[in-house]
Design a protein around this motif. Structure first.
Motif, mmCIF file in Angstrom:
data_model
loop_
_atom_site.group_PDB
_atom_site.id
_atom_site.type_symbol
_atom_site.label_atom_id
_atom_site.label_comp_id
_atom_site.label_asym_id
_atom_site.label_seq_id
_atom_site.Cartn_x
_atom_site.Cartn_y
_atom_site.Cartn_z
ATOM 1 N N SER A 465 45.407 43.204 19.650
ATOM 2 C CA SER A 465 44.166 42.367 19.663
ATOM 3 C C SER A 465 44.315 41.039 19.958
ATOM 4 O O SER A 465 43.293 40.501 20.033
ATOM 5 C CB SER A 465 43.747 42.534 18.097
ATOM 6 O OG SER A 465 44.560 42.061 17.142
ATOM 7 N N GLY A 466 45.539 40.819 20.586
ATOM 8 C CA GLY A 466 45.599 39.186 20.740
ATOM 9 C C GLY A 466 45.942 38.376 19.740
ATOM 10 O O GLY A 466 46.002 37.151 20.050
ATOM 11 N N THR A 467 46.277 38.839 18.546
ATOM 12 C CA THR A 467 46.813 38.006 17.274
ATOM 13 C C THR A 467 47.971 37.885 16.888
ATOM 14 O O THR A 467 48.233 37.247 15.947
ATOM 15 C CB THR A 467 45.771 38.367 16.341
ATOM 16 O OG1 THR A 467 46.227 39.628 15.991
ATOM 17 C CG2 THR A 467 44.362 38.216 16.357
ATOM 18 N N GLY A 468 48.914 38.294 17.778
ATOM 19 C CA GLY A 468 50.327 38.205 17.520
ATOM 20 C C GLY A 468 50.932 39.516 17.327
ATOM 21 O O GLY A 468 50.418 40.187 16.206
ATOM 22 N N GLY A 469 52.100 39.819 17.728
ATOM 23 C CA GLY A 469 52.798 41.173 17.432
ATOM 24 C C GLY A 469 53.066 41.383 15.952
ATOM 25 O O GLY A 469 53.803 40.265 15.293
ATOM 26 N N GLY A 470 52.699 42.463 15.278
ATOM 27 C CA GLY A 470 53.147 42.676 13.988
ATOM 28 C C GLY A 470 52.273 41.731 13.106
ATOM 29 O O GLY A 470 52.375 42.046 11.396
ATOM 30 N N GLU A 471 51.122 40.947 13.375
ATOM 31 C CA GLU A 471 50.475 40.145 12.556
ATOM 32 C C GLU A 471 49.010 40.813 12.365
ATOM 33 O O GLU A 471 48.283 40.927 11.227
ATOM 34 C CB GLU A 471 50.457 38.856 12.836
ATOM 35 C CG GLU A 471 51.630 38.197 13.078
ATOM 36 C CD GLU A 471 52.321 37.845 11.642
ATOM 37 O OE1 GLU A 471 51.852 37.845 10.764
ATOM 38 O OE2 GLU A 471 53.541 37.930 11.112
ATOM 39 N N GLY A 472 48.400 41.187 13.614
ATOM 40 C CA GLY A 472 47.090 41.247 13.742
ATOM 41 C C GLY A 472 46.598 42.756 13.499
ATOM 42 O O GLY A 472 45.584 43.285 13.510
ATOM 43 N N GLY A 473 47.641 43.651 13.767
ATOM 44 C CA GLY A 473 47.255 45.046 13.895
ATOM 45 C C GLY A 473 48.301 45.866 14.038
ATOM 46 O O GLY A 473 49.643 45.514 13.962
ATOM 47 N N GLY A 474 48.458 47.310 14.163
ATOM 48 C CA GLY A 474 49.506 48.156 14.199
ATOM 49 C C GLY A 474 50.025 48.479 15.560
ATOM 50 O O GLY A 474 51.027 49.373 15.458
ATOM 51 N N GLY A 475 49.669 48.072 16.577
ATOM 52 C CA GLY A 475 50.071 48.185 17.999
ATOM 53 C C GLY A 475 51.501 47.959 17.870
ATOM 54 O O GLY A 475 52.408 49.190 18.431
ATOM 55 N N THR A 476 52.083 46.893 17.534
ATOM 56 C CA THR A 476 53.447 46.598 17.572
ATOM 57 C C THR A 476 54.314 47.647 16.825
ATOM 58 O O THR A 476 55.391 48.296 17.188
ATOM 59 C CB THR A 476 53.889 45.101 17.022
ATOM 60 O OG1 THR A 476 53.179 44.384 17.793
ATOM 61 C CG2 THR A 476 55.333 44.893 17.127
ATOM 62 N N ARG A 477 53.978 48.010 15.608
ATOM 63 C CA ARG A 477 54.724 48.910 14.678
ATOM 64 C C ARG A 477 54.426 50.483 15.334
ATOM 65 O O ARG A 477 55.508 50.917 15.258
ATOM 66 C CB ARG A 477 53.881 49.009 13.495
ATOM 67 C CG ARG A 477 54.573 49.764 12.170
ATOM 68 C CD ARG A 477 53.706 49.837 11.145
ATOM 69 N NE ARG A 477 54.497 50.401 9.971
ATOM 70 C CZ ARG A 477 53.803 50.771 8.752
ATOM 71 N NH1 ARG A 477 52.685 50.794 8.618
ATOM 72 N NH2 ARG A 477 54.893 51.366 7.868
ATOM 73 N N HIS A 478 53.406 50.635 15.946
ATOM 74 C CA HIS A 478 53.362 51.891 16.519
ATOM 75 C C HIS A 478 54.360 51.945 17.777
ATOM 76 O O HIS A 478 54.948 53.092 18.011
ATOM 77 C CB HIS A 478 52.023 52.271 16.862
ATOM 78 C CG HIS A 478 51.074 52.463 15.792
ATOM 79 N ND1 HIS A 478 49.575 52.250 16.156
ATOM 80 C CD2 HIS A 478 51.085 52.651 14.652
ATOM 81 C CE1 HIS A 478 49.015 52.331 14.864
ATOM 82 N NE2 HIS A 478 49.809 52.733 14.095
ATOM 83 N N MET A 479 54.398 51.033 18.275
ATOM 84 C CA MET A 479 55.318 51.019 19.568
ATOM 85 C C MET A 479 56.918 51.033 19.206
ATOM 86 O O MET A 479 57.823 51.730 19.684
ATOM 87 C CB MET A 479 55.318 49.490 20.593
ATOM 88 C CG MET A 479 56.160 49.377 21.715
ATOM 89 S SD MET A 479 56.057 50.909 22.833
ATOM 90 C CE MET A 479 54.206 50.923 23.006
ATOM 91 N N PHE A 480 57.274 50.238 18.159
ATOM 92 C CA PHE A 480 58.531 50.302 17.618
ATOM 93 C C PHE A 480 58.924 51.747 16.920
ATOM 94 O O PHE A 480 60.182 52.242 17.130
ATOM 95 C CB PHE A 480 58.717 49.383 16.261
ATOM 96 C CG PHE A 480 59.170 47.896 16.740
ATOM 97 C CD1 PHE A 480 59.961 47.766 17.980
ATOM 98 C CD2 PHE A 480 58.328 47.003 16.253
ATOM 99 C CE1 PHE A 480 59.940 46.528 18.338
ATOM 100 C CE2 PHE A 480 58.475 45.740 16.653
ATOM 101 C CZ PHE A 480 59.309 45.324 17.801
ATOM 102 N N GLY A 481 57.781 52.533 16.531
ATOM 103 C CA GLY A 481 58.038 54.066 15.904
ATOM 104 C C GLY A 481 58.208 54.641 17.160
ATOM 105 O O GLY A 481 59.019 55.655 17.230
ATOM 106 N N GLY A 482 57.606 54.415 18.386
ATOM 107 C CA GLY A 482 57.860 55.393 19.567
ATOM 108 C C GLY A 482 59.017 55.123 20.039
ATOM 109 O O GLY A 482 59.806 56.073 20.591
ATOM 110 N N CYS A 483 59.644 53.861 20.134
ATOM 111 C CA CYS A 483 61.101 53.648 20.534
ATOM 112 C C CYS A 483 61.963 54.276 19.731
ATOM 113 O O CYS A 483 63.093 54.679 20.480
ATOM 114 C CB CYS A 483 61.207 52.090 20.467
ATOM 115 S SG CYS A 483 60.350 50.982 21.649
#
Length: 519
Positions: A465-483
């Motif tokens: 969402s443009g608010t910083g990785g790991g801070e504003g949404g689950g995109g970063t967390r999902h990406m680490f899970g995919g990794c």
């Protein structure tokens, strides 16, 4: 009057107002405490890791034999030639490392959203895919020294584009960076190997001594680049663009060494005849020299045929594509995960590079005659460590509940795993892939590697969402899970590779053959 004051106090000290004030007090107090502790943690970590690296390096040198013959060290002509090469190559590496710590920070400084920054990174990776074949063809078409000069010019232009806030100019800079990275990984080595073998006729066994020395210096340069970048950007308050501007004169010095010292080397030694040039028979019994384009096409064709005909090569390529693609994703994500908590990014970058250096020294210790581990064991350990680090990151980057200290430890663990991974996979590539087909096979390896990284960043672009990785949404967390899932797939490929070659002596170090099986 007193009654009015009592009324005013009662209005201010309602439970709602007190809870609101207390929330903001504890929020800002906690945020400041986390920022201060991250600052202290980074400085303590770099001191500890530097001491650890020195101790491991000294121990590894004592337990492992030298790679080069004593005659290589004593030969003055070889040492002079090696010094001429390393002066230019190390300057190029230094300029490359200076751009690592503050690239993401620079884009955020220009107020771009995380999704926009992801596209910039994708452009860089896509250009690596597009320019990888060209980087193998250019030295044959333009000449090796001229292609190194092209690298200096293109990388300098890439750094200068960072002065612009225009998004299109920054995309052009990323494309130039992709070209420069492709040239750096192939052209300097091609010049050295050609001069070493075809001109000076030094023994091929002496080549590893040069690149071992370059690798040792490369780790030190990476750590030092983070410290210097931090000095410029934060201690001197010159901003995140300062390290990029420092890289330009370094590239200018590299180009000057290539133009003068390398030119003098070529003038004294001659151009030499390329012993690896391919020839085809003609109907009348003569031979015809293949053009650069035909040689490149033939190399790619033979590389693909080797990749498809040997299952060991296919599995090793799968491991490389999976492992190294998640490293590219990590390069994008480490800054937005840690930066909101206030650590000095240059010091953090030096910590990451020192952890990688420690992993490389641990590989030399593990495969020494004292500990008798095979590269297959180390490769499996590296993949397991990478999986565990991404598993940690899926919890430490939970939305609304970030744990930056745990994320920092996980990043250090991942870099240590990469330090174990690269020498192990390099050894296995040297044993499994024939030397004359290695360039073509590795070119095919890099294709899925960059494509997976691009797909990962594009997927992240769709979620953030443009608010910083790991801070504003689950995109970063999902990406680490995919990794983490990709690391499980890489682990399965490693197990399949060494189950297939359980008794294959090509996959073992000669001095460590005490055991009959890999696992």
């Amino acid at each position: 009057m007193i009654r009015c004051l009592e009324t005013a106090v009662n209005e201010l000290e309602t439970p709602r107002d007190l809870s609101f004030d207390l929330f903001f007090f504890f929020f800002f107090f906690k945020a400041g405490a986390v920022s201060d502790t991250m600052l202290v943690t980074a400085y303590l970590a770099i001191v500890f890791l530097i001491v650890l690296c020195v101790a491991l390096e000294l121990t590894a040198r004592r337990l492992t034999p030298p790679h080069s013959a004593p005659t290589a060290v004593a030969n003055p002509a070889f040492r002079r030639f090696q010094s001429v090469f390393l002066r230019a190559y190390l300057l190029a590496l230094w300029a490359d490392w200076l751009q690592g710590p503050y690239l993401y920070k620079l884009y955020r400084h220009y107020s771009f959203l995380e999704s926009q920054i992801a596209i910039l990174y994708v452009c860089g990776l896509a250009s690596c895919v597009l320019f990888a074949p060209i980087s193998g063809w250019l030295p044959q078409a333009l000449g090796r020294r001229q292609t190194c000069l092209l690298f200096c010019l293109s990388y300098s232009a890439c750094c200068l584009t960072k002065l612009s806030r225009d998004y299109f100019v920054l995309i052009v800079g990323r494309v130039l960076g992709g070209l420069s990275t492709s040239l750096l990984s192939t052209t300097f080595e091609a010049w050295y190997v050609h001069r070493h073998v075809d001109v000076h006729d030094f023994p091929k066994e002496w080549i590893p001594s040069t690149f071992t020395k370059a690798a040792t210096w490369n780790h030190g340069l990476a750590v030092g680049a983070g410290l210097v970048a931090n000095l410029l950007a934060e201690w001197l308050h010159l901003g995140p663009v300062a390290p990029f501007l420092l890289a330009v004169p370094c590239l200018g010095c590299c180009g000057w060494v290539v133009l003068t010292d390398w030119g003098k080397e070529e003038a004294e030694g001659g151009t030499g005849v390329d012993k690896q040039t391919l020839f085809l028979g003609t109907p009348n019994g003569g031979v015809t020299r293949l053009s650069a384009k035909a040689r490149f096409s033939r190399s790619c064709h033979e590389g693909l045929r080797c990749l498809l005909s040997d299952r060991r090569v296919m599995l090793l390529g799968g491991v490389q594509a999976l492992f190294e693609s998640v490293l590219y994703i990590f390069v994008f994500l480490w800054t937005p995960v840690l930066d909101p908590h206030g650590p000095p990014l240059g010091i953090v970058f030096s910590c990451l590079m020192a952890a990688s250096m420690a992993g490389s020294s641990l590989y030399r210790l593990a495969t020494s005659t004292r500990y008798h581990l095979q590269p297959g064991h180390v490769l499996c350990l590296a993949v397991l460590m990478a999986f565990f680090s991404f598993f940690m990151l899926t919890f430490s980057t939970a939305p609304g509940q970030p744990r930056p200290h745990e994320s920092f430890v996980a990043f250090l663990l991942l870099e240590m795993a990469s330090g174990l991974y690269f020498p192990a996979v390099s050894f296995l590539q040297g044993r499994v892939i024939p030397e004359e087909k290695r360039a073509g096979v590795l070119a095919w390896f890099r294709l899925p590697l960059h494509l997976l990284a691009c797909l990962g960043l594009l997927a992240l672009h769709g979620e953030v969402s443009g608010t910083g990785g790991g801070e504003g949404g689950g995109g970063t967390r999902h990406m680490f899970g995919g990794c983490a899932m990709m690391m499980l797939a890489a682990l399965m490929a490693v197990v399949s590779l060494f189950t297939l070659g359980r008794n294959d002596t090509d996959l073992k170090l000669e001095g460590n053959k005490g055991e009959g099986e890999m696992f």
